[in-house]
Design an enzyme around this catalytic site. Structure first.
Site, mmCIF file in Angstrom:
data_model
loop_
_atom_site.group_PDB
_atom_site.id
_atom_site.type_symbol
_atom_site.label_atom_id
_atom_site.label_comp_id
_atom_site.label_asym_id
_atom_site.label_seq_id
_atom_site.Cartn_x
_atom_site.Cartn_y
_atom_site.Cartn_z
ATOM 1 N N ARG A 148 38.678 50.929 48.981
ATOM 2 C CA ARG A 148 37.259 50.737 49.334
ATOM 3 C C ARG A 148 36.541 52.076 49.444
ATOM 4 O O ARG A 148 37.157 53.102 49.716
ATOM 5 C CB ARG A 148 37.159 50.015 50.676
ATOM 6 C CG ARG A 148 37.355 48.520 50.560
ATOM 7 C CD ARG A 148 37.137 47.846 51.912
ATOM 8 N NE ARG A 148 37.081 46.420 51.765
ATOM 9 C CZ ARG A 148 35.956 45.719 51.634
ATOM 10 N NH1 ARG A 148 34.794 46.299 51.674
ATOM 11 N NH2 ARG A 148 36.009 44.414 51.493
ATOM 12 N N HIS A 164 42.399 34.855 47.736
ATOM 13 C CA HIS A 164 41.626 35.099 48.957
ATOM 14 C C HIS A 164 41.823 33.962 49.958
ATOM 15 O O HIS A 164 41.573 32.807 49.662
ATOM 16 C CB HIS A 164 40.119 35.275 48.713
ATOM 17 C CG HIS A 164 39.496 36.179 49.740
ATOM 18 N ND1 HIS A 164 39.114 35.727 50.971
ATOM 19 C CD2 HIS A 164 39.251 37.512 49.727
ATOM 20 C CE1 HIS A 164 38.640 36.757 51.663
ATOM 21 N NE2 HIS A 164 38.706 37.850 50.935
ATOM 22 N N GLU A 169 39.496 36.332 38.301
ATOM 23 C CA GLU A 169 40.210 35.849 39.486
ATOM 24 C C GLU A 169 39.212 34.973 40.251
ATOM 25 O O GLU A 169 38.146 35.445 40.659
ATOM 26 C CB GLU A 169 40.678 37.017 40.354
ATOM 27 C CG GLU A 169 41.405 36.529 41.603
ATOM 28 C CD GLU A 169 42.092 37.653 42.378
ATOM 29 O OE1 GLU A 169 42.512 38.647 41.772
ATOM 30 O OE2 GLU A 169 42.197 37.507 43.609
ATOM 31 N N HIS A 180 43.250 47.470 47.296
ATOM 32 C CA HIS A 180 41.799 47.641 47.168
ATOM 33 C C HIS A 180 41.403 48.977 47.783
ATOM 34 O O HIS A 180 41.495 49.148 48.995
ATOM 35 C CB HIS A 180 41.110 46.474 47.899
ATOM 36 C CG HIS A 180 39.620 46.470 47.793
ATOM 37 N ND1 HIS A 180 38.843 45.485 48.364
ATOM 38 C CD2 HIS A 180 38.753 47.308 47.181
ATOM 39 C CE1 HIS A 180 37.574 45.720 48.112
ATOM 40 N NE2 HIS A 180 37.490 46.828 47.410
ATOM 41 N N GLU A 232 42.095 46.917 42.870
ATOM 42 C CA GLU A 232 40.801 46.275 43.158
ATOM 43 C C GLU A 232 39.783 47.361 43.445
ATOM 44 O O GLU A 232 40.055 48.262 44.257
ATOM 45 C CB GLU A 232 40.911 45.368 44.378
ATOM 46 C CG GLU A 232 41.689 44.120 44.121
ATOM 47 C CD GLU A 232 41.712 43.234 45.366
ATOM 48 O OE1 GLU A 232 41.057 43.552 46.369
ATOM 49 O OE2 GLU A 232 42.416 42.234 45.325
ATOM 50 N N GLY A 264 47.239 38.517 50.491
ATOM 51 C CA GLY A 264 47.472 39.687 51.323
ATOM 52 C C GLY A 264 47.487 39.413 52.802
ATOM 53 O O GLY A 264 48.539 39.404 53.440
ATOM 54 N N HIS A 265 46.326 39.168 53.374
ATOM 55 C CA HIS A 265 46.161 39.172 54.826
ATOM 56 C C HIS A 265 47.138 38.247 55.523
ATOM 57 O O HIS A 265 47.792 38.632 56.499
ATOM 58 C CB HIS A 265 44.710 38.801 55.184
ATOM 59 C CG HIS A 265 44.423 38.866 56.635
ATOM 60 N ND1 HIS A 265 44.510 37.766 57.461
ATOM 61 C CD2 HIS A 265 44.086 39.903 57.423
ATOM 62 C CE1 HIS A 265 44.219 38.135 58.695
ATOM 63 N NE2 HIS A 265 43.949 39.422 58.706
ATOM 64 N N THR A 279 35.640 41.560 54.831
ATOM 65 C CA THR A 279 36.497 41.384 53.668
ATOM 66 C C THR A 279 35.574 41.056 52.509
ATOM 67 O O THR A 279 34.361 40.973 52.688
ATOM 68 C CB THR A 279 37.543 40.275 53.919
ATOM 69 O OG1 THR A 279 38.371 40.148 52.761
ATOM 70 C CG2 THR A 279 36.896 38.932 54.214
ATOM 71 N N THR A 280 36.144 40.887 51.305
ATOM 72 C CA THR A 280 35.301 40.646 50.139
ATOM 73 C C THR A 280 34.650 39.270 50.254
ATOM 74 O O THR A 280 35.321 38.248 50.130
ATOM 75 C CB THR A 280 36.150 40.746 48.854
ATOM 76 O OG1 THR A 280 36.948 41.907 48.942
ATOM 77 C CG2 THR A 280 35.267 40.821 47.636
ATOM 78 N N ASP A 313 47.022 45.848 51.419
ATOM 79 C CA ASP A 313 45.934 46.559 52.121
ATOM 80 C C ASP A 313 46.136 46.598 53.630
ATOM 81 O O ASP A 313 45.854 47.598 54.283
ATOM 82 C CB ASP A 313 44.594 45.862 51.875
ATOM 83 C CG ASP A 313 44.079 46.044 50.468
ATOM 84 O OD1 ASP A 313 44.595 46.913 49.748
ATOM 85 O OD2 ASP A 313 43.149 45.298 50.089
ATOM 86 N N HIS A 314 46.583 45.468 54.182
ATOM 87 C CA HIS A 314 46.558 45.389 55.648
ATOM 88 C C HIS A 314 47.763 46.038 56.317
ATOM 89 O O HIS A 314 47.765 46.217 57.529
ATOM 90 C CB HIS A 314 46.302 43.951 56.089
ATOM 91 C CG HIS A 314 44.933 43.543 55.645
ATOM 92 N ND1 HIS A 314 43.801 44.168 56.129
ATOM 93 C CD2 HIS A 314 44.506 42.664 54.711
ATOM 94 C CE1 HIS A 314 42.739 43.666 55.519
ATOM 95 N NE2 HIS A 314 43.137 42.757 54.655
ATOM 96 N N ARG A 374 38.925 52.143 54.320
ATOM 97 C CA ARG A 374 39.339 51.588 55.616
ATOM 98 C C ARG A 374 40.789 51.117 55.622
ATOM 99 O O ARG A 374 41.385 50.940 56.658
ATOM 100 C CB ARG A 374 38.424 50.433 56.027
ATOM 101 C CG ARG A 374 38.644 49.173 55.263
ATOM 102 C CD ARG A 374 37.849 48.026 55.855
ATOM 103 N NE ARG A 374 36.448 48.139 55.501
ATOM 104 C CZ ARG A 374 35.645 47.078 55.361
ATOM 105 N NH1 ARG A 374 36.115 45.876 55.585
ATOM 106 N NH2 ARG A 374 34.396 47.218 55.012
ATOM 107 N N ASN A 411 49.157 41.689 48.095
ATOM 108 C CA ASN A 411 48.144 42.674 48.479
ATOM 109 C C ASN A 411 48.601 43.364 49.773
ATOM 110 O O ASN A 411 48.801 42.711 50.799
ATOM 111 C CB ASN A 411 46.807 41.940 48.682
ATOM 112 C CG ASN A 411 45.684 42.894 49.055
ATOM 113 O OD1 ASN A 411 45.876 43.802 49.851
ATOM 114 N ND2 ASN A 411 44.510 42.667 48.505
#
Ligand code: PXP
Length: 251
Positions: A48, A193, A154, A46, A73, A215-216, A103-104, A12-13, A52, A10
């Site tokens: 959003r 996650h 998931e 993702h 996502e 991801g993170h 976060t989710t 995203d970050h 963001r 992931n």
């Protein structure tokens, strides 16, 4: 039977850091390219409502420039459905989305949202996407996913990742049972996650889990070790845990 455990990275970050300043750097598409070389099996992003991290342009470039399957996502909204149908990524993972969350948080309530999710899942499937639902390891959510025709779930590993000691062991038990239940009712099982080098092993060892989305931690750890070596180490940690649980990988 050996089942390859896929790693979805992931990105995203990478975009979160870029967006802190604006401009183009660091580029999440460059990170996706690097992830592919380091052994990722897929890229997750993702989009959003508030953009963001990943932006609409990132999605355009990811679908055009990256050969790996894209796991998109998205919240089950009309806006996201339109975007998914425009780009037709390999997979669409429906997640709950609250504007104020960091976060989710928690899984999608498939039971409570059954009627609302039904047309969205049908449209994504008709558009050729492999639909996945991000859910808590709860059999009633898995039953609802099957009833809605989703081929994949998931499992949300956030609680497992945040707990310690006996409480974490109990949550791992719920994940393990849910993954076995997925297989019994015919759902493909993914998980993700909050996974790190330290906590990924027991989840990677659950034999019915065929994909982890991470991801993170990977992006944060890359600050210290570089993205390539961080992804390679995660890949090796997952593979070792899977091999240990199944008496060796054979393919
Ligand atoms: N899977 C889903 C469905 C997610 O929403 C996220 C976070 O965006 C992840 C996996 C990855 O979680 P993390 O960034 O904590 O590794």
């Amino acid at each position: 039977m050996r089942r390859h455990l896929r790693l979805g990275v992931n990105i995203d970050h990478v975009a979160t850091i870029r967006n802190a300043r604006g401009g183009r750097d660091p580029d999440p598409v460059r990170a996706a390219r690097l992830a592919a070389k380091a052994g990722a099996d897929g890229i997750t992003a993702h989009l959003r409502e508030d953009r963001r991290h990943i932006t609409d342009d990132d999605i355009v470039r990811l679908t055009r420039e990256i050969d790996l399957p894209l796991n998109f996502e998205m919240a089950a909204t009309d806006e996201m459905l339109t975007i998914a149908l425009r780009h037709r990524p390999h997979a669409a993972c429906l997640v709950p989305e609250k504007r104020e969350e960091r976060t989710t948080e928690g899984g999608l309530d498939v039971v409570g949202g059954f009627d609302r999710l039904k047309p969205v899942i049908a449209a994504l499937r008709d558009g050729g996407m492999r639909v996945s639902l991000f859910v808590e390891p709860d059999p009633s959510q898995l039953d609802a996913a099957i009833a809605l025709g989703a081929p994949v779930v998931e499992l949300h590993t956030g609680s497992y990742a945040n707990l310690d000691g006996a409480a974490r062991a109990a949550e791992l038990g719920r994940l393990t049972e849910a993954a076995a239940y997925c297989e019994r009712i015919g759902l493909e099982c993914h998980a993700g996650h909050g996974l790190t080098f330290d906590n990924v092993g027991p989840v990677a060892a659950i034999p019915q889990v065929v994909e982890l989305n991470i991801g993170h931690f990977l992006i944060g750890e890359a600050i210290f070790g570089g993205l390539d070596s961080t992804i390679r180490r995660m890949r090796a940690t997952m593979d070792n845990a899977r091999a240990g649980s199944q008496g060796g990988l054979t393919a």
